[in-house]
Structures are given as structure tokens and as C-alpha cells.
Design a protein around this motif. Structure first.
Motif, PDB file in Angstrom:
ATOM      1  N   ARG A   1       0.587  -1.244  -0.137  1.00  0.00           N
ATOM      2  CA  ARG A   1       0.091  -0.103  -0.049  1.00  0.00           C
ATOM      3  C   ARG A   1       0.928   1.232  -0.047  1.00  0.00           C
ATOM      4  O   ARG A   1       0.389   2.325  -0.710  1.00  0.00           O
ATOM      5  N   ALA A   2       1.860   1.232   0.810  1.00  0.00           N
ATOM      6  CA  ALA A   2       2.891   2.471   0.821  1.00  0.00           C
ATOM      7  C   ALA A   2       3.592   2.670  -0.345  1.00  0.00           C
ATOM      8  O   ALA A   2       3.562   3.709  -0.990  1.00  0.00           O
ATOM      9  N   ILE A   3       3.858   1.625  -1.056  1.00  0.00           N
ATOM     10  CA  ILE A   3       4.522   1.770  -2.214  1.00  0.00           C
ATOM     11  C   ILE A   3       3.601   2.285  -3.222  1.00  0.00           C
ATOM     12  O   ILE A   3       3.849   3.208  -4.317  1.00  0.00           O
ATOM     13  N   LYS A   4       2.379   1.643  -3.472  1.00  0.00           N
ATOM     14  CA  LYS A   4       1.323   2.213  -4.152  1.00  0.00           C
ATOM     15  C   LYS A   4       1.048   3.542  -4.168  1.00  0.00           C
ATOM     16  O   LYS A   4       1.008   4.248  -5.229  1.00  0.00           O
ATOM     17  N   ARG A   5       0.912   4.166  -2.949  1.00  0.00           N
ATOM     18  CA  ARG A   5       0.725   5.288  -2.834  1.00  0.00           C
ATOM     19  C   ARG A   5       1.876   6.344  -3.270  1.00  0.00           C
ATOM     20  O   ARG A   5       1.655   7.459  -3.866  1.00  0.00           O
TER      21      ARG A   5
ATOM     22  N   ARG B   1       1.964   6.682  -6.955  1.00  0.00           N
ATOM     23  CA  ARG B   1       0.807   7.326  -7.265  1.00  0.00           C
ATOM     24  C   ARG B   1       1.058   8.794  -7.277  1.00  0.00           C
ATOM     25  O   ARG B   1       0.889   9.751  -8.085  1.00  0.00           O
ATOM     26  N   SER B   2       1.749   9.168  -6.067  1.00  0.00           N
ATOM     27  CA  SER B   2       2.096  10.458  -5.976  1.00  0.00           C
ATOM     28  C   SER B   2       3.020  11.043  -7.068  1.00  0.00           C
ATOM     29  O   SER B   2       3.333  12.128  -7.045  1.00  0.00           O
ATOM     30  N   ILE B   3       3.697  10.048  -7.831  1.00  0.00           N
ATOM     31  CA  ILE B   3       4.705  10.655  -9.125  1.00  0.00           C
ATOM     32  C   ILE B   3       3.881  10.293 -10.330  1.00  0.00           C
ATOM     33  O   ILE B   3       4.679  10.290 -11.425  1.00  0.00           O
ATOM     34  N   GLY B   4       2.650  10.105 -10.376  1.00  0.00           N
ATOM     35  CA  GLY B   4       1.883   9.836 -11.332  1.00  0.00           C
ATOM     36  C   GLY B   4       2.066   8.633 -12.120  1.00  0.00           C
ATOM     37  O   GLY B   4       1.690   8.427 -13.271  1.00  0.00           O
ATOM     38  N   LEU B   5       2.352   7.516 -11.218  1.00  0.00           N
ATOM     39  CA  LEU B   5       2.537   6.074 -11.911  1.00  0.00           C
ATOM     40  C   LEU B   5       1.515   5.292 -11.360  1.00  0.00           C
ATOM     41  O   LEU B   5       1.348   5.207  -9.857  1.00  0.00           O
ATOM     42  N   ALA B   6       0.748   4.577 -12.096  1.00  0.00           N
ATOM     43  CA  ALA B   6      -0.221   3.291 -11.466  1.00  0.00           C
ATOM     44  C   ALA B   6       0.702   2.344 -11.242  1.00  0.00           C
ATOM     45  O   ALA B   6       1.715   1.813 -11.700  1.00  0.00           O
ATOM     46  N   SER B   7       0.045   1.378 -10.386  1.00  0.00           N
ATOM     47  CA  SER B   7       0.349   0.310  -9.941  1.00  0.00           C
ATOM     48  C   SER B   7      -0.514  -0.994  -9.629  1.00  0.00           C
ATOM     49  O   SER B   7      -1.598  -0.605  -9.125  1.00  0.00           O
ATOM     50  N   ASP B   8      -0.172  -2.009  -9.988  1.00  0.00           N
ATOM     51  CA  ASP B   8      -0.855  -3.380  -9.370  1.00  0.00           C
ATOM     52  C   ASP B   8       0.053  -3.929  -8.388  1.00  0.00           C
ATOM     53  O   ASP B   8       1.158  -3.899  -8.436  1.00  0.00           O
ATOM     54  N   THR B   9      -0.756  -4.408  -7.195  1.00  0.00           N
ATOM     55  CA  THR B   9      -0.105  -4.963  -6.136  1.00  0.00           C
ATOM     56  C   THR B   9      -0.560  -6.581  -6.147  1.00  0.00           C
ATOM     57  O   THR B   9      -1.625  -6.975  -6.530  1.00  0.00           O
ATOM     58  N   PHE B  10       0.559  -7.389  -5.854  1.00  0.00           N
ATOM     59  CA  PHE B  10       0.368  -8.747  -5.770  1.00  0.00           C
ATOM     60  C   PHE B  10       0.941  -9.219  -4.499  1.00  0.00           C
ATOM     61  O   PHE B  10       2.030  -8.749  -4.128  1.00  0.00           O
ATOM     62  N   LYS B  11       0.313 -10.350  -3.785  1.00  0.00           N
ATOM     63  CA  LYS B  11       0.719 -10.825  -2.395  1.00  0.00           C
ATOM     64  C   LYS B  11       1.904 -11.884  -2.472  1.00  0.00           C
ATOM     65  O   LYS B  11       2.673 -12.004  -1.522  1.00  0.00           O
ATOM     66  N   THR B  12       2.011 -12.334  -3.634  1.00  0.00           N
ATOM     67  CA  THR B  12       3.091 -13.265  -3.831  1.00  0.00           C
ATOM     68  C   THR B  12       3.638 -13.385  -5.395  1.00  0.00           C
ATOM     69  O   THR B  12       2.887 -13.009  -6.243  1.00  0.00           O
ATOM     70  N   GLY B  13       4.694 -13.847  -5.461  1.00  0.00           N
ATOM     71  CA  GLY B  13       5.360 -14.025  -6.754  1.00  0.00           C
ATOM     72  C   GLY B  13       4.310 -15.114  -7.683  1.00  0.00           C
ATOM     73  O   GLY B  13       4.186 -14.654  -8.788  1.00  0.00           O
TER      74      GLY B  13
ATOM     75  N   ASP C   1      12.158   6.946   0.396  1.00  0.00           N
ATOM     76  CA  ASP C   1      11.159   6.887  -0.543  1.00  0.00           C
ATOM     77  C   ASP C   1      11.859   7.551  -1.910  1.00  0.00           C
ATOM     78  O   ASP C   1      11.437   7.067  -2.898  1.00  0.00           O
ATOM     79  N   GLU C   2      12.785   8.641  -1.884  1.00  0.00           N
ATOM     80  CA  GLU C   2      13.491   9.107  -3.065  1.00  0.00           C
ATOM     81  C   GLU C   2      14.261   8.101  -3.778  1.00  0.00           C
ATOM     82  O   GLU C   2      14.480   8.152  -4.897  1.00  0.00           O
ATOM     83  N   VAL C   3      14.914   7.290  -2.906  1.00  0.00           N
ATOM     84  CA  VAL C   3      15.799   6.203  -3.668  1.00  0.00           C
ATOM     85  C   VAL C   3      14.975   5.477  -4.340  1.00  0.00           C
ATOM     86  O   VAL C   3      15.223   4.956  -5.415  1.00  0.00           O
ATOM     87  N   LEU C   4      13.935   4.901  -3.758  1.00  0.00           N
ATOM     88  CA  LEU C   4      12.869   3.923  -4.543  1.00  0.00           C
ATOM     89  C   LEU C   4      12.213   4.573  -5.806  1.00  0.00           C
ATOM     90  O   LEU C   4      12.245   4.027  -6.754  1.00  0.00           O
TER      91      LEU C   4
END
Length: 128
Positions: free
Chosen positions: A19-23, A26-38, A111-114
Motif C-alpha cells: 500500500r505504501a509503495i502504491k501511494r 501514485r504521488s509521482i503519477g505512476l499506476a501500480s498493481d499489487t500482488f501478495k505472492t510471486g 522514498d526518494e531512492v525507491l
């Protein structure tokens, strides 16, 4: 014809991290999908040929396939990988980077490094 906006796949069994990575993305204009496992990510990736994230942010230690195994399964796909992990082991880091990972970040990450790693990965992925 409109160009498809790049999106990032986030694969981490810790929902709060996802959730934190998704937010953050989003703050830099990128959409994302999240998955719990590989396994969940690979099911989507392998069953829908048009499903192609610009980059994957991948946890190393997860139930089922670990991050290195997912990276191996993606070999040749041209999708850049940014690893995140709470357990930074030199051998695992070396293996991930040798197999082509763009970055290997320890949790908690800056956050900035990621953001920089993801942007770099997307640029590298567009060149393939």
C-alpha cells in the motif's frame, strides 16, 4: 491511438508495504498493481500476454516462489526488477544484481531512492 501509460507491478506479501509503495508511485503519477505472492504475479503475467508492467518492485522473501525465483522466471522478458528486502544478505544481493536487477534496496527504504530506482528501471525497460 493512445499510448499505454507505464505501470509498475508491486509484489510483496506485506500489505502495508504494498500500500505504501502504491501511494508513493501514485504521488509521482505512476499506476501500480499489487500482488501478495510471486505466484500471483506470474499467474497474471503468464495468462494475459498483454499484461506487461514497465517495472516490477519485488520482495525477496515471500511465501511460495521467492523474489529470485520470480526474477529467473522473468528472464528474457525485458521487464526490469527493483528488489526490496528486510533481510539483506550479501550472497542474495550479489545474485539478484548479477541476474540484472536494477536496484536492491533494504527495507525500510528511502522514498526518494525507491522513486529514482523505479524511474531508472522504467527508462531501461523502454530501451529493450
Amino acid at each position: 491511438m493512445s499510448e499505454v501509460k507505464p505501470f509498475v507491478a508491486v509484489v510483496d506479501d506485506d500489505e502495508s508495504v504494498s500500500r505504501a509503495i502504491k501511494r508513493l508511485l501514485r504521488s509521482i503519477g505512476l499506476a501500480s498493481d499489487t500482488f501478495k505472492t510471486g505466484d500471483d504475479f506470474l499467474d497474471m503475467f503468464e495468462s494475459i500476454p498483454s499484461y506487461r508492467p514497465a517495472c516490477i518492485v519485488l520482495d525477496v522473501q515471500m511465501p511460495g516462489l521467492n523474489g529470485l525465483e520470480v526474477q529467473q522466471r522473468l528472464a528474457g522478458s525485458g521487464i526490469p526488477v527493483v528488489f526490496i528486502t528486510a533481510h539483506d544478505e550479501a550472497g542474495v544481493r550479489k545474485q539478484a544484481l548479477a541476474a540484472g536487477a536494477v536496484a536492491y534496496l533494504r527495507k525500510p527504504f528511502d522514498d526518494e531512492v525507491l522513486i529514482k530506482a523505479v524511474r531508472t528501471a522504467i527508462i531501461l525497460g523502454q530501451k529493450t
